[in-house]
Write an enzyme that holds these catalytic residues in place. Structure first.
Site, PDB file in Angstrom:
ATOM      1  N   GLU A 133      10.545  -5.582  -4.439  1.00 18.37           N
ATOM      2  CA  GLU A 133       9.373  -6.295  -3.915  1.00 18.37           C
ATOM      3  C   GLU A 133       9.679  -7.792  -3.862  1.00 18.37           C
ATOM      4  O   GLU A 133      10.072  -8.387  -4.873  1.00 18.37           O
ATOM      5  CB  GLU A 133       8.149  -6.014  -4.783  1.00 18.37           C
ATOM      6  CG  GLU A 133       6.948  -6.914  -4.538  1.00 18.37           C
ATOM      7  CD  GLU A 133       6.467  -6.949  -3.090  1.00 18.37           C
ATOM      8  OE1 GLU A 133       6.327  -5.879  -2.479  1.00 18.37           O
ATOM      9  OE2 GLU A 133       6.239  -8.072  -2.569  1.00 18.37           O
ATOM     10  N   ALA A 134       9.445  -8.370  -2.693  1.00 14.11           N
ATOM     11  CA  ALA A 134       9.745  -9.800  -2.519  1.00 14.11           C
ATOM     12  C   ALA A 134       8.796 -10.694  -3.313  1.00 14.11           C
ATOM     13  O   ALA A 134       9.180 -11.783  -3.752  1.00 14.11           O
ATOM     14  CB  ALA A 134       9.668 -10.150  -1.029  1.00 14.11           C
TER      15      ALA A 134
ATOM     16  N   SER B 114       0.835  -1.208   0.000  1.00  9.17           N
ATOM     17  CA  SER B 114       0.000   0.000   0.000  1.00  9.17           C
ATOM     18  C   SER B 114       0.864   1.251   0.000  1.00  9.17           C
ATOM     19  O   SER B 114       0.741   2.124  -0.870  1.00  9.17           O
ATOM     20  CB  SER B 114      -0.911   0.009   1.231  1.00  9.17           C
ATOM     21  OG  SER B 114      -1.845  -1.034   1.149  1.00  9.17           O
ATOM     22  N   ALA B 115       1.754   1.364   0.976  1.00  8.66           N
ATOM     23  CA  ALA B 115       2.561   2.576   1.091  1.00  8.66           C
ATOM     24  C   ALA B 115       3.618   2.644  -0.006  1.00  8.66           C
ATOM     25  O   ALA B 115       3.845   3.713  -0.595  1.00  8.66           O
ATOM     26  CB  ALA B 115       3.224   2.623   2.470  1.00  8.66           C
TER      27      ALA B 115
ATOM     28  N   HIS C 230      -5.618  -5.802  10.748  1.00  7.83           N
ATOM     29  CA  HIS C 230      -5.184  -4.412  10.814  1.00  7.83           C
ATOM     30  C   HIS C 230      -4.017  -4.232  11.788  1.00  7.83           C
ATOM     31  O   HIS C 230      -4.002  -3.284  12.564  1.00  7.83           O
ATOM     32  CB  HIS C 230      -6.346  -3.502  11.221  1.00  7.83           C
ATOM     33  CG  HIS C 230      -7.502  -3.556  10.282  1.00  7.83           C
ATOM     34  ND1 HIS C 230      -8.780  -3.219  10.646  1.00  7.83           N
ATOM     35  CD2 HIS C 230      -7.565  -3.918   8.975  1.00  7.83           C
ATOM     36  CE1 HIS C 230      -9.590  -3.355   9.607  1.00  7.83           C
ATOM     37  NE2 HIS C 230      -8.872  -3.793   8.587  1.00  7.83           N
TER      38      HIS C 230
HETATM   39  C1  LIG Z   1      -6.850 -10.401   4.365  1.00  7.57           C
HETATM   40  C2  LIG Z   1      -6.756  -8.922   4.628  1.00  7.57           C
HETATM   41  C3  LIG Z   1      -7.916  -8.148   4.599  1.00  7.57           C
HETATM   42  C4  LIG Z   1      -7.841  -6.773   4.847  1.00  7.57           C
HETATM   43  N1  LIG Z   1      -8.951  -6.015   4.660  1.00  7.57           N
HETATM   44  C5  LIG Z   1      -8.852  -4.672   4.739  1.00  7.57           C
HETATM   45  C6  LIG Z   1      -9.947  -3.835   4.369  1.00  7.57           C
HETATM   46  O1  LIG Z   1     -11.007  -4.301   3.938  1.00  7.57           O
HETATM   47  N2  LIG Z   1      -9.781  -2.478   4.489  1.00  7.57           N
HETATM   48  C7  LIG Z   1      -8.630  -1.929   4.949  1.00  7.57           C
HETATM   49  O2  LIG Z   1      -8.564  -0.704   5.082  1.00  7.57           O
HETATM   50  N3  LIG Z   1      -7.577  -2.695   5.279  1.00  7.57           N
HETATM   51  C8  LIG Z   1      -7.642  -4.044   5.137  1.00  7.57           C
HETATM   52  N4  LIG Z   1      -6.558  -4.813   5.390  1.00  7.57           N
HETATM   53  C9  LIG Z   1      -5.337  -4.156   5.885  1.00  7.57           C
HETATM   54  C10 LIG Z   1      -4.565  -3.368   4.841  1.00  7.57           C
HETATM   55  O3  LIG Z   1      -4.719  -3.907   3.540  1.00  7.57           O
HETATM   56  C11 LIG Z   1      -3.081  -3.353   5.232  1.00  7.57           C
HETATM   57  O4  LIG Z   1      -2.975  -2.870   6.549  1.00  7.57           O
HETATM   58  C12 LIG Z   1      -2.241  -2.467   4.323  1.00  7.57           C
HETATM   59  O5  LIG Z   1      -2.386  -2.873   2.974  1.00  7.57           O
HETATM   60  C13 LIG Z   1      -0.782  -2.535   4.759  1.00  7.57           C
HETATM   61  O6  LIG Z   1      -0.027  -1.677   3.976  1.00  7.57           O
HETATM   62  P1  LIG Z   1       1.541  -1.585   4.167  1.00  7.57           P
HETATM   63  O7  LIG Z   1       2.046  -0.657   3.113  1.00  7.57           O
HETATM   64  O8  LIG Z   1       1.857  -1.292   5.577  1.00  7.57           O
HETATM   65  O9  LIG Z   1       2.087  -3.074   3.916  1.00  7.57           O
HETATM   66  P2  LIG Z   1       1.765  -4.092   2.762  1.00  7.57           P
HETATM   67  O10 LIG Z   1       0.693  -3.606   1.878  1.00  7.57           O
HETATM   68  O11 LIG Z   1       1.587  -5.414   3.415  1.00  7.57           O
HETATM   69  O12 LIG Z   1       3.081  -4.088   1.880  1.00  7.57           O
HETATM   70  C14 LIG Z   1       4.344  -4.555   2.266  1.00  7.57           C
HETATM   71  C15 LIG Z   1       5.047  -5.021   0.996  1.00  7.57           C
HETATM   72  O13 LIG Z   1       6.429  -5.167   1.249  1.00  7.57           O
HETATM   73  C16 LIG Z   1       6.869  -6.388   0.702  1.00  7.57           C
HETATM   74  N5  LIG Z   1       8.033  -6.809   1.494  1.00  7.57           N
HETATM   75  C17 LIG Z   1       8.027  -7.116   2.801  1.00  7.57           C
HETATM   76  N6  LIG Z   1       9.279  -7.427   3.200  1.00  7.57           N
HETATM   77  C18 LIG Z   1      10.086  -7.298   2.128  1.00  7.57           C
HETATM   78  C19 LIG Z   1      11.468  -7.478   1.928  1.00  7.57           C
HETATM   79  N7  LIG Z   1      12.282  -7.829   2.922  1.00  7.57           N
HETATM   80  N8  LIG Z   1      11.966  -7.263   0.683  1.00  7.57           N
HETATM   81  C20 LIG Z   1      11.148  -6.867  -0.331  1.00  7.57           C
HETATM   82  N9  LIG Z   1       9.831  -6.694  -0.191  1.00  7.57           N
HETATM   83  C21 LIG Z   1       9.293  -6.894   1.022  1.00  7.57           C
HETATM   84  C22 LIG Z   1       5.675  -7.308   0.843  1.00  7.57           C
HETATM   85  O14 LIG Z   1       5.754  -8.424   0.013  1.00  7.57           O
HETATM   86  C23 LIG Z   1       4.535  -6.373   0.524  1.00  7.57           C
HETATM   87  O15 LIG Z   1       4.267  -6.321  -0.858  1.00  7.57           O
HETATM   88  C24 LIG Z   1      -6.591  -6.179   5.160  1.00  7.57           C
HETATM   89  C25 LIG Z   1      -5.437  -6.954   5.172  1.00  7.57           C
HETATM   90  C26 LIG Z   1      -5.499  -8.310   4.894  1.00  7.57           C
HETATM   91  C27 LIG Z   1      -4.232  -9.103   4.878  1.00  7.57           C
END
Ligand SMILES: Cc1cc2nc3c(=O)[nH]c(=O)nc-3n(C[C@H](O)[C@H](O)[C@H](O)COP(=O)(O)OP(=O)(O)OC[C@H]3O[C@@H](n4cnc5c(N)ncnc54)[C@H](O)[C@@H]3O)c2cc1C
Length: 549
Positions: free
Chosen positions: A39-40, A18-19, A475
């Site tokens: 991206e992993a 997301s971020a 979450h």
């Molecule tokens: C099943 C499920 C349902 C959900 N439903 C909702 C909803 O309906 N509404 C809502 O608002 N939120 C929902 N969420 C929560 C929301 O989607 C997440 O909190 C949000 O997407 C997290 O964003 P982020 O950028 O923190 O991390 P992520 O989106 O998880 O991204 C992290 C990325 O970094 C990559 N990565 C990690 N480690 C490494 C590494 N060492 N090297 C390279 N790449 C790496 C990962 O593969 C991933 O692509 C849900 C989550 C899940 C799992």
């Protein structure tokens, strides 16, 4: 790999979730800045990602997922609770349930009140607006020209309207836009769906930027260590196709690996609790005991009901109909599979003197669990519906610990659900609130019986039900939390810079200091939008002028 192929960039972003997708887009708007995203996971080519109903396959089969589980949870019957996290372009936004909820304005004012300059509601609202294209158009709360498509549920089943009406009959408001002037009450759920397809962060932000010559995305690239020289982060070590590689960042290394993996990468790089790291053979470089601490998540239970008659969902689960619906959604972005049977949500106060909603309901207009059928060979699952209730600001705190210095080994996740007894007490109130609503006249034509926890369940049975069935609504946040300089547990400052080291930021769900009152994807996108201005040294957007309350 696309792009320049150089081994030095201005910004190296770890994670296209997301971020990470927001950052990739916004930072590469500056055509002079060279941006690399590692991206992993792989590209988001799986059609199930893009068909909204595909969540019914992705989630139970845990496709594109890091496959995390918590450690056995002491207050949840010793269960190892599933902790899904996306491992694919788009990250968790490619596998989530797509609900669009910003939380309560007071959440951000609480952050600002704790010394997080720049994070009050008035200051973050312009970033929420910048991110989205809301179907009703722009107003003081909503944006209409951002990359992220947001719409109300289009799922058709009269029980959804009946649920909202039952909320009204139970004395709750029914706001038209819970992301607007008032959150309280029962509403149609808002979703990140556009044209009948999932609008993940990758679809909204990353794909439109892929044509830029200054943006490079490398998939199947696992970041294993932050390269540090003196007190400055200068690059990333990663593995790709079985080879170890390094890349340098002339300006910033930005961790966007999410709530589990960003603290893991910090710890693997010697940034964390200096007393704990040596036990794993890791030399501490920056003593930040807050890394991996402060894990918070929305704990929930699902009340399930048998339904009178046959639901539209049940009808659509016949194999031939389902296949047609999936084809229609895939090809044309319409029909039954182009939405999810969630339909409605509600934000409730557990008691009249509680200042803001502390419980969220998520209505499910489908049996749970369910499966496709084809009589007489495969019988349908019993028809029904459900209502999940979640505690919005739980007091329980968990943590993430390294299990090993091996970057490919999963960390240990201690969610510590119900460690604070108040969380279970609040969830119990939530169960009662759901039952109050279910007893209202508008739902009588639909509700045959409560299946779980069951109408006859006494206090002990409800307690057992919570211990045995409670799960997170996915979450988790807080493991690299933001805080002011005097806050010893803080990992990043209000500009998301890791304390004690230059050239390193964390921008993802791990930086939230505490949980907001709602789903967290929208807040994380907002944080990344705001972070992109901070990183580029641009003036923040002008704070919103809000109508007098
Ligand atoms: C099943 C499920 C349902 C959900 N439903 C909702 C909803 O309906 N509404 C809502 O608002 N939120 C929902 N969420 C929560 C929301 O989607 C997440 O909190 C949000 O997407 C997290 O964003 P982020 O950028 O923190 O991390 P992520 O989106 O998880 O991204 C992290 C990325 O970094 C990559 N990565 C990690 N480690 C490494 C590494 N060492 N090297 C390279 N790449 C790496 C990962 O593969 C991933 O692509 C849900 C989550 C899940 C799992």
């Amino acid at each position: 790999m696309s792009g320049t192929g150089t081994t030095e960039y201005d910004y190296v972003i770890v994670g296209a979730g997301s971020a990470g997708c927001v950052l990739a887009n916004r930072l590469s708007e500056d055509r002079l800045a060279r941006v690399l995203v590692l991206e992993a996971g792989g590209w988001d080519r799986d059609p199930w990602i893009h068909i909204p109903l595909g969540i019914g396959k992705i989630f139970p089969e845990r496709l594109h997922d890091w496959m995390y589980f918590t450690e056995p949870e002491a207050e949840a019957a010793g269960r190892r609770i599933e902790c899904a996290r996306g491992k694919v372009i788009g990250g968790s936004s490619s596998i989530n349930v797509m609900a669009y909820v910003r939380g309560h304005p007071s959440d951000y004012d609480r952050w600002a009140g704790a010394g997080l300059a720049g994070w009050s509601y008035r200051e973050v609202l312009p970033y929420f607006r910048r991110a989205e294209s809301w179907e009703d158009g722009a107003n003081v709360y909503r944006g209409a020209s951002g990359p992220l498509g947001v719409q109300r549920s289009k799922y058709r089943d009269s029980i959804i309207g009946a649920f909202i009406e039952a909320g009204r009959a139970a004395g709750h408001p029914t706001p038209r836009d819970y992301n607007g002037a008032s959150q309280d009450g029962f509403s149609s759920v808002q979703q990140t769906i556009r044209g009948g397809r999932r609008c993940s962060a990758a679809v909204a932000y990353l794909r439109p930027a892929l044509g830029r010559a200054n943006l490079t995305v490398e998939t199947a690239a696992l970041a294993t260590r932050i390269l540090i020289e003196g007190k400055r982060a200068v690059g990333i070590e990663y593995t790709h196709a079985g080879r170890r590689k390094t890349v340098r960042a002339a300006r910033d290394v930005i961790l966007a690996g999410g709530v589990v993996n960003s603290p893991q990468l910090l710890m693997l790089s010697g940034i964390g609790d200096a007393r704990a790291l040596p036990a794993l053979g890791l030399a501490p470089l920056v003593d930040l005991p807050g890394v991996g601490r402060n894990l918070q998540d929305h704990i929930s239970v699902m009340l399930t009901y048998r339904r009178k008659g046959t639901s539209p969902f049940q009808k659509s689960m016949r194999y031939d109909r389902l296949a047609l619906a999936i084809a229609e959604a895939r090809l044309f972005g319409r029909g039954r599979a182009s939405d999810v049977p969630v339909g409605a949500t509600a934000f409730l106060r557990s008691a009249p003197d509680v200042k803001v909603p502390d419980l969220q309901l998520l209505f499910l207009a489908a049996p749970f669990p369910t499966r496709p059928y084809f009589r007489p060979l495969v019988k349908p699952s019993p028809d029904g519906f459900g209502c999940r209730v979640a505690v919005l600001r739980p007091e329980s705190r968990g943590r993430i610990e390294l299990a090993s210095a091996d970057p490919t080994a999963p960390v240990r996740i201690f969610a510590n659900f119900f460690a604070a007894p108040g969380d279970r007490a609040l969830l119990r109130v939530g169960i009662e609130k759901v039952r109050e609503v279910m007893a209202q006249a508008p739902l009588l034509p639909y509700l045959a019986a409560e299946v779980a926890p069951g109408a006859g369940a006494d206090e002990a049975a409800i307690d057992g039900f919570m211990r045995k069935t409670a799960v997170s609504v996915h979450h988790p946040i807080g493991t690299c939390r933001m805080g002011r300089a005097s806050d010893e547990g803080a990992v990043v400052d209000p500009e998301l810079r890791v304390r004690g080291i230059d050239g390193l930021r964390v921008v993802d769900g791990s930086v939230l200091p505490d949980l907001v009152g709602g789903n967290v994807n929208a807040p994380i996108l907002m944080i990344a939008e705001k972070a992109s201005d901070l990183i580029r040294g641009r003036a923040p957007l002008v704070p919103a002028e809000l109508p007098a309350a």
